[in-house]
Scaffold this motif. Structure first.
Motif, PDB file in Angstrom:
ATOM      1  N   UNK A  13      42.878  55.737  46.756  1.00 50.36           N
ATOM      2  CA  UNK A  13      42.489  56.547  48.456  1.00 50.36           C
ATOM      3  C   UNK A  13      43.007  55.209  49.015  1.00 50.36           C
ATOM      4  N   UNK A  14      42.708  53.817  48.727  1.00 51.11           N
ATOM      5  CA  UNK A  14      43.456  53.217  49.261  1.00 51.11           C
ATOM      6  C   UNK A  14      45.035  52.346  49.272  1.00 51.11           C
ATOM      7  N   UNK A  15      45.763  53.711  48.470  1.00 50.50           N
ATOM      8  CA  UNK A  15      47.045  53.229  48.408  1.00 50.50           C
ATOM      9  C   UNK A  15      47.305  51.862  47.464  1.00 50.50           C
ATOM     10  N   UNK A  16      45.914  50.967  46.321  1.00 50.79           N
ATOM     11  CA  UNK A  16      46.824  49.969  46.163  1.00 50.79           C
ATOM     12  C   UNK A  16      47.103  50.831  44.732  1.00 50.79           C
ATOM     13  N   UNK A  17      48.725  49.911  43.954  1.00 46.70           N
ATOM     14  CA  UNK A  17      48.624  50.341  42.979  1.00 46.70           C
ATOM     15  C   UNK A  17      48.810  49.600  41.842  1.00 46.70           C
ATOM     16  N   UNK A  18      47.699  49.370  40.572  1.00 45.56           N
ATOM     17  CA  UNK A  18      47.323  47.957  40.046  1.00 45.56           C
ATOM     18  C   UNK A  18      49.081  48.239  39.630  1.00 45.56           C
ATOM     19  N   UNK A  19      49.584  46.847  38.899  1.00 45.75           N
ATOM     20  CA  UNK A  19      50.856  46.358  38.478  1.00 45.75           C
ATOM     21  C   UNK A  19      50.194  44.694  37.190  1.00 45.75           C
ATOM     22  N   UNK A  20      50.751  45.575  36.225  1.00 44.48           N
ATOM     23  CA  UNK A  20      51.621  43.761  35.888  1.00 44.48           C
ATOM     24  C   UNK A  20      51.991  42.789  36.282  1.00 44.48           C
ATOM     25  N   UNK A  21      51.985  41.452  36.235  1.00 46.63           N
ATOM     26  CA  UNK A  21      52.768  40.466  36.940  1.00 46.63           C
ATOM     27  C   UNK A  21      54.305  40.816  36.650  1.00 46.63           C
ATOM     28  N   UNK A  22      54.288  41.127  35.805  1.00 47.11           N
ATOM     29  CA  UNK A  22      55.481  41.187  35.048  1.00 47.11           C
ATOM     30  C   UNK A  22      56.548  42.007  35.741  1.00 47.11           C
ATOM     31  N   UNK A  23      55.981  43.117  37.005  1.00 43.48           N
ATOM     32  CA  UNK A  23      56.329  44.360  37.554  1.00 43.48           C
ATOM     33  C   UNK A  23      57.026  43.415  38.724  1.00 43.48           C
ATOM     34  N   UNK A  24      55.892  42.101  39.492  1.00 42.98           N
ATOM     35  CA  UNK A  24      56.402  41.866  40.239  1.00 42.98           C
ATOM     36  C   UNK A  24      57.563  40.982  40.903  1.00 42.98           C
ATOM     37  N   UNK A  41      48.532  43.854  51.510  1.00 44.08           N
ATOM     38  CA  UNK A  41      50.368  42.288  50.931  1.00 44.08           C
ATOM     39  C   UNK A  41      49.919  42.861  49.877  1.00 44.08           C
ATOM     40  N   UNK A  42      50.530  42.104  48.650  1.00 46.60           N
ATOM     41  CA  UNK A  42      50.823  41.798  47.386  1.00 46.60           C
ATOM     42  C   UNK A  42      49.445  40.618  47.371  1.00 46.60           C
ATOM     43  N   UNK A  43      48.598  41.198  46.472  1.00 50.55           N
ATOM     44  CA  UNK A  43      47.467  40.479  46.243  1.00 50.55           C
ATOM     45  C   UNK A  43      48.149  40.491  44.583  1.00 50.55           C
ATOM     46  N   UNK A  44      46.657  40.071  43.938  1.00 51.34           N
ATOM     47  CA  UNK A  44      46.619  39.029  42.176  1.00 51.34           C
ATOM     48  C   UNK A  44      45.022  38.800  42.612  1.00 51.34           C
ATOM     49  N   UNK A  45      44.923  40.042  41.084  1.00 52.91           N
ATOM     50  CA  UNK A  45      43.695  39.878  40.524  1.00 52.91           C
ATOM     51  C   UNK A  45      43.698  39.559  38.980  1.00 52.91           C
ATOM     52  N   UNK A  46      43.297  38.277  39.023  1.00 54.56           N
ATOM     53  CA  UNK A  46      43.784  37.989  37.231  1.00 54.56           C
ATOM     54  C   UNK A  46      42.370  38.303  36.913  1.00 54.56           C
ATOM     55  N   UNK A  47      42.551  39.312  35.815  1.00 52.68           N
ATOM     56  CA  UNK A  47      41.545  39.473  35.294  1.00 52.68           C
ATOM     57  C   UNK A  47      41.811  39.527  33.161  1.00 52.68           C
ATOM     58  N   UNK A  48      40.578  39.734  32.387  1.00 52.95           N
ATOM     59  CA  UNK A  48      41.333  40.372  30.598  1.00 52.95           C
ATOM     60  C   UNK A  48      40.402  40.952  29.994  1.00 52.95           C
TER      61      UNK A  48
END
Length: 75
Positions: A64-75, A21-28
């Motif tokens: 490989x895991x079909x994970x697409x990193x996006x910005x929070x704004x893209x959600x 599902x959609x998961x958030x990873x907050x990083x800097x």
């Protein structure tokens, strides 16, 4: 293990455990930890996070895991 390799491995382990599902990873991530440390009172590892994102093994794992990193704004 070097510190940067350990961080990359931990990054990889995190993604292996994500639910489907959609998961958030907050990083800097950032380029210059020393300069950023002067600008912000909290101590952080900006460059190490950037290196984990740029790690070829981590990029391949995300693909490989079909994970697409996006910005929070893209959600």
């Amino acid at each position: 293990l070097s510190c940067s390799l350990l961080r990359a491995l931990l990054f990889s382990l995190f993604f292996l455990r994500l639910p489907e599902r959609v998961s958030e990873l907050m990083t800097h991530p950032g380029l210059d930890s020393a300069a950023l440390g002067k600008a912000f009172s909290w101590q952080y590892h900006w460059r190490e996070e950037l290196d984990a994102y740029l790690d070829a093994g981590n990029k391949a794992l995300l693909k490989e895991l079909c994970i697409e990193p996006v910005s929070f704004a893209a959600l």
